[in-house]
Scaffold this motif. Sequence first.
Motif, short mmCIF file in Angstrom:
data_model
loop_
_atom_site.label_atom_id
_atom_site.label_comp_id
_atom_site.label_asym_id
_atom_site.label_seq_id
_atom_site.Cartn_x
_atom_site.Cartn_y
_atom_site.Cartn_z
N CYS A 51 -44.52 -28.25 -10.04
CA CYS A 51 -43.19 -28.55 -9.50
C CYS A 51 -42.89 -30.04 -9.72
CB CYS A 51 -43.17 -28.21 -8.01
SG CYS A 51 -41.79 -28.92 -7.11
N CYS A 89 -42.75 -31.78 -5.78
CA CYS A 89 -43.96 -32.00 -4.97
C CYS A 89 -45.22 -32.09 -5.84
CB CYS A 89 -44.12 -30.91 -3.92
SG CYS A 89 -44.51 -29.29 -4.62
N CYS A 110 -39.60 -23.57 -5.28
CA CYS A 110 -41.03 -23.89 -5.28
C CYS A 110 -41.66 -23.31 -4.02
CB CYS A 110 -41.23 -25.41 -5.32
SG CYS A 110 -42.91 -25.94 -5.04
N HIS A 115 -44.24 -24.18 -2.57
CA HIS A 115 -44.89 -25.24 -1.77
C HIS A 115 -43.87 -26.08 -1.00
CE1 HIS A 115 -48.39 -24.14 -4.09
NE2 HIS A 115 -47.72 -24.39 -5.21
N CYS A 116 -42.77 -26.48 -1.67
CA CYS A 116 -41.86 -27.42 -1.02
C CYS A 116 -40.45 -26.85 -0.83
CB CYS A 116 -41.78 -28.73 -1.81
SG CYS A 116 -40.96 -28.55 -3.41
ZN LIG Z 1 -42.54 -28.18 -4.99
#
Ligand SMILES: [Zn+2]
Length: 237
Positions: free
Chosen positions: A199, A202, A223, A225-226
Motif C-alpha cells: 500500500c 501505510c 487497503c 490494513h489502513c
Molecule cells: Zn494501507
Amino acid sequence: MNKHLNQLIKIANLDKEIDSFEPRIQEAKKELDILLEQEEQINSEIESLQGVAKDISLAIGKNENHLHELSTKLEEIAKKIKLIKTEKEHKALNLEEELAKEQITFANEEIARLNVLLESKKDAINVLKEKIENNKKEQQAIETKVQGEVEKVKAEQKEVFSQKEKLVIKMDQKIISFYEKIRKWAKNTSVVSISRQACGGCFMRINDKVYSDVIRSDDIITCPHCGRILYNQEETA
Ligand SMILES: [Zn+2]
C-alpha cells in the motif's frame, strides 16, 4: 481501469492541488509577517522606553518640588536671621542655611543629570519611530506585491475548484462521500497506488487476493490494513 476509480484518482489529484494553494499564499505573505513582527517588537521597545522616560520625568518633578521647598526654607531662615539676638542662634541658623544651599546644589545637579538622561531616551524613541515609519513603507510595498500574488493564486484555485465541481457532478455520490470520509483522516493520501504489492499509504504488504481485486475488480478496493483506496500504478501509467 474501472471508471469510478479513474474519477477518484482525478478528484484526489485536484484536491492535492487545492491544498497546495494555501501554503503558496502563506509563502507570499511570509515577508509581510516578518515586517509585522519587527513592527511589534519596535513598538514594545518604544513602550518600555516611554515608561523609563516617564519615570525620569517624575524624578525631575520630585527634585523640582524639593528645590521649591528649599528656597522657601532659605527665605524663612533669612527672615529669622534678622530677628535673632544671640551668637548661638546665629550659628545654628547659619548651619541650617548652609545645609539647605548644599541640598539645592545637589538637587540642581540631579535635575541636570536626569535631563540629559531624559533627552537620550527621547532620542532613542525618535530613532525607533523612524524605524517604524520605514517598516510601514516597506509593508505597503510588499502588501501590493502580495495582493497581486494572492489574486493570481486565487484565480488558479477557482479554476481547479470548478474542474472538481464538474467532475463531482458526474460521479457516483456514494463513492464521493466514501472518499470524503477517508480524506478526513488520510488527507492527500486517501487514494494511493500499490507499488511492489505494498500500500502506498501505510506501506504494508497487500495479500494476493486483494491485489488481484485491485487489478481486476470494478469495485473500489481499500487497503485491508489502513483503509485507503488503492489503485494499480502500472495500469494508470
Ligand atoms: Zn494501507
